[in-house]
Write an enzyme that holds these catalytic residues in place. Structure first.
Site, PDB file in Angstrom:
ATOM      1  N   HIS A 283       0.864  -1.177   0.000  1.00 25.08           N
ATOM      2  CA  HIS A 283       0.000   0.000   0.000  1.00 25.08           C
ATOM      3  C   HIS A 283       0.907   1.236   0.000  1.00 25.08           C
ATOM      4  CE1 HIS A 283      -2.795   2.966   1.771  1.00 25.08           C
ATOM      5  NE2 HIS A 283      -3.792   2.125   1.525  1.00 25.08           N
TER       6      HIS A 283
ATOM      7  N   ASP B 158       3.222  -4.401   8.296  1.00 24.39           N
ATOM      8  CA  ASP B 158       1.978  -3.660   8.149  1.00 24.39           C
ATOM      9  C   ASP B 158       0.841  -4.677   8.252  1.00 24.39           C
ATOM     10  OD1 ASP B 158      -0.289  -2.370   7.322  1.00 24.39           O
ATOM     11  OD2 ASP B 158       0.489  -1.744   5.367  1.00 24.39           O
TER      12      ASP B 158
ATOM     13  N   GLN C 124      -4.235  -5.155   7.018  1.00 25.96           N
ATOM     14  CA  GLN C 124      -5.154  -6.078   6.345  1.00 25.96           C
ATOM     15  C   GLN C 124      -5.162  -7.465   6.961  1.00 25.96           C
ATOM     16  OE1 GLN C 124      -7.293  -5.286   4.020  1.00 25.96           O
ATOM     17  NE2 GLN C 124      -6.585  -3.217   3.585  1.00 25.96           N
TER      18      GLN C 124
ATOM     19  N   LYS D 101     -10.483  -0.825  10.338  1.00 18.93           N
ATOM     20  CA  LYS D 101     -10.647  -1.985   9.464  1.00 18.93           C
ATOM     21  C   LYS D 101     -11.043  -3.223  10.258  1.00 18.93           C
ATOM     22  CE  LYS D 101      -7.124  -0.569   6.107  1.00 18.93           C
ATOM     23  NZ  LYS D 101      -7.889   0.069   5.037  1.00 18.93           N
TER      24      LYS D 101
ATOM     25  N   CYS E  83      -4.741   2.352  -3.729  1.00 20.24           N
ATOM     26  CA  CYS E  83      -3.549   2.938  -3.110  1.00 20.24           C
ATOM     27  C   CYS E  83      -2.358   1.997  -3.250  1.00 20.24           C
ATOM     28  CB  CYS E  83      -3.786   3.282  -1.639  1.00 20.24           C
ATOM     29  SG  CYS E  83      -4.972   4.605  -1.426  1.00 20.24           S
TER      30      CYS E  83
END
Lengths: 135, 426
Positions: free
Chosen positions: B140, B217, B220, B243, B383
């Site tokens: 991302h 990261d 997700q 999220k 993104c």
């Protein structure tokens, strides 16, 4: 669906008018839609007095709305003076599309207008207010 | 008004071993109302942000209504109550990601801010001209741009691990670029654009052997599968609350205590100091050193409620539920001519995120027709423009699943694909 994708929009999308690059040309400009990254260019050939548009073509890939919008817009440019083009109202292009354009798709509908203005004004112009319903 | 009763008794729900997505929909008020077109809302955009269950909305309202004052400083009951709840949320987050101590949990706005914090604080302290940083082509923009800015500023080099045709990290390229000696590897556990699950524990081990720190990261992954920073072995981990059923405006940076202790503040001001004179300031300890100003108090408490909701379901069950939905959707899309699916085939390495393109139809047009059918999906570059460039696509359409989705949503997805193809004469 009937509202958003009327047959004439799809017809312009499948068989766009004035698609390609004019070579040689007097004016050329390319810009993109930040929401999807689609790029569009426009090339214009002027008459001998360099005052009026003799021919125009657009190029690039994009969605049905942006392609139909460019096809419809460029159909209407031959014979127009550069001053006429600079004074064009983006609202008229939205009217010409004849279908309701949701806030998220306004930039798709007005990318052709922005590219055209960039070409006749000699550099990138800001998005018209009509496109800013969704930043 | 409920469009569809939330009943666990239906033949269209996923079978034994997991919970019923249709039943859970009853916990989410957003599903009570029909769409503009009078359709049932089929929400397939969890990868962008998730709807909120009533428990989170009520925790947020309750915090503001009955337990709200500024935290950490008030010598009165209400402030002590707010502080206890705020710090309680920090403990819940620590437990959720397997952090050894809640002192390693820094509240930030979102994963983007967490990564920027590391780039500014750790990066500008530890990087010298000529040093290398490594990220991947799968990231991302939030895990690319902060590193581009950092390396440009200090005169370091940023390298990218290449991806394969089916959207996995190229492990040979990873090994080769680790051999160049980067100081840090920053990578996503799950790709937001393709759904690829990266083997972050294995990669962390490779990176550590090469002397690189690892930032994961988890924006997700944390909402969708069990996360344990000790099992991964990484050094930093970033996630976003919005999220994972939580409020927007609250996210987490986790970092190893010894790393955080050695890092200077990112933003400065109130709360993050011990003493200020006109000559200078002495900074507070970790994590408060990184939390300048009044934090998102109610939002942190709301994130705690979201974690309680997820814990009650069990993250293993959430993962299994989405895996079944992925398998069904991947197979169903594969049977429709003119559909190109991106990312790995293997459900072990593919989360509940499916990026696809329809031949001859722009993703924006796809999403617009889907919207008319009541199906909310994402269309664009997500993104992750380098991913689009890798596959020579301007954009894709992305459907992403979560715990409130069920097989009826998979059917709605494939029906919407067919409806789109019909509109465009495909």
């Amino acid at each position: 669906m009937d509202n958003l994708y009327r047959d004439f929009i799809l017809e312009h999308y499948r068989n766009p008018h004035n698609k390609g690059v004019l070579d040689p040309h007097d004016l050329h400009f390319a810009d993109s839609n930040p929401t999807c990254g689609d790029e569009m260019s426009m090339s214009l050939r002027l008459d001998d007095g360099k005052e009026r548009i003799a021919d125009v073509a657009f190029d690039g890939r994009g969605c049905a709305i942006s392609q139909a919008s460019a096809s419809i817009l460029t159909d209407d440019l031959r014979g127009k003076s550069l001053d006429d083009v600079r004074a064009m109202d983006p609202g008229e292009l939205l009217d010409d599309l004849g279908v309701p354009i949701g806030p998220a798709r306004l930039k798709c509908a007005l990318l052709s207008y922005k590219v055209l203005q960039g070409a006749v004004q000699g550099g990138a112009v800001a998005w018209p207010e009509e496109a800013e319903a969704v930043g | 008004m409920a469009v569809e009763p939330a009943s666990p008794i239906t033949t269209r729900t996923i079978g034994p071993g997991a919970f019923s997505g249709t039943a859970l929909r009853g916990d989410f008020p957003v599903f009570d109302a029909p769409t503009r077109q009078g359709k049932r809302l089929v929400y397939l955009d969890a990868a962008a942000s998730s709807p909120k269950p009533r428990a989170v909305i009520e925790a947020l309202a309750d915090a503001y209504a009955h337990h709200y004052a500024n935290v950490h400083r008030g010598i009165y009951e209400l402030s002590e109550d707010a502080t206890a709840r705020f710090e309680g949320a920090r403990r819940r987050v620590a437990g959720f990601i397997g952090a050894p101590s809640e002192r390693e949990i820094v509240f930030v706005r979102n994963a983007t801010e967490a990564i920027n914090l590391v780039a500014y604080s750790w990066g500008r302290t530890n990087l010298s001209p000529g040093d290398r940083l490594l990220t991947t082509q799968l990231e991302h923009h939030a895990n690319i741009v902060p590193w581009q800015q950092l390396t440009a500023e200090v005169g370091a080099t940023l390298e990218y691990v290449a991806i394969t045709d089916d959207g996995r990290l190229d492990m040979d390229d990873l090994a080769a670029k680790l051999a160049n000696g980067p100081k840090l590897l920053a990578l996503a556990q799950v790709s937001n654009a393709l759904g690829t699950i990266n083997p972050v524990a294995e990669i962390t081990e490779m990176a550590h052997r090469a002397g690189a720190l690892v930032l994961v990261d988890a924006a997700q992954s944390a909402p969708h599968m069990p996360i344990d920073v000790r099992q991964i072995g990484c050094d930093f981990l970033a996630l976003s609350g919005h999220k994972m059923l939580g409020p927007s405006g609250i996210g987490i940076l986790w970092g190893r205590r010894e790393l955080l202790d050695a890092m200077p503040p990112f933003m400065t001001g109130g709360s993050m100091i011990i003493r200020v004179t006109l000559e200078g300031a002495e900074f507070n300890e970790v994590p408060y050193r990184f939390e300048a100003g009044t934090p998102a108090i109610a939002e942190a408490i709301g994130l705690g409620a979201a974690i309680d909701y997820l814990d009650a379901l069990g993250m293993d069950n959430v993962r299994e539920h989405e895996r079944l939905l992925f398998e069904r959707a991947w197979a169903a899309l594969g049977e429709i001519p003119g559909v190109r699916r991106l990312g790995p085939d293997d459900p072990d390495t593919h989360a509940g995120v499916i990026s696809f393109v329809l031949d001859g139809i722009h993703p924006h047009d796809v999403a617009t027709v889907f919207d008319h059918e009541g199906v909310a999906v994402r269309a664009g570059h997500h993104c992750a423009m380098p991913v689009m460039t890798r596959y020579d696509l301007p954009a894709t359409t992305r459907a992403s699943f979560y715990l409130y989705n069920d097989t009826d949503d998979v059917d709605a997805l494939t029906d919407a694909v067919r409806a789109t193809q019909q509109v465009f004469g495909g």
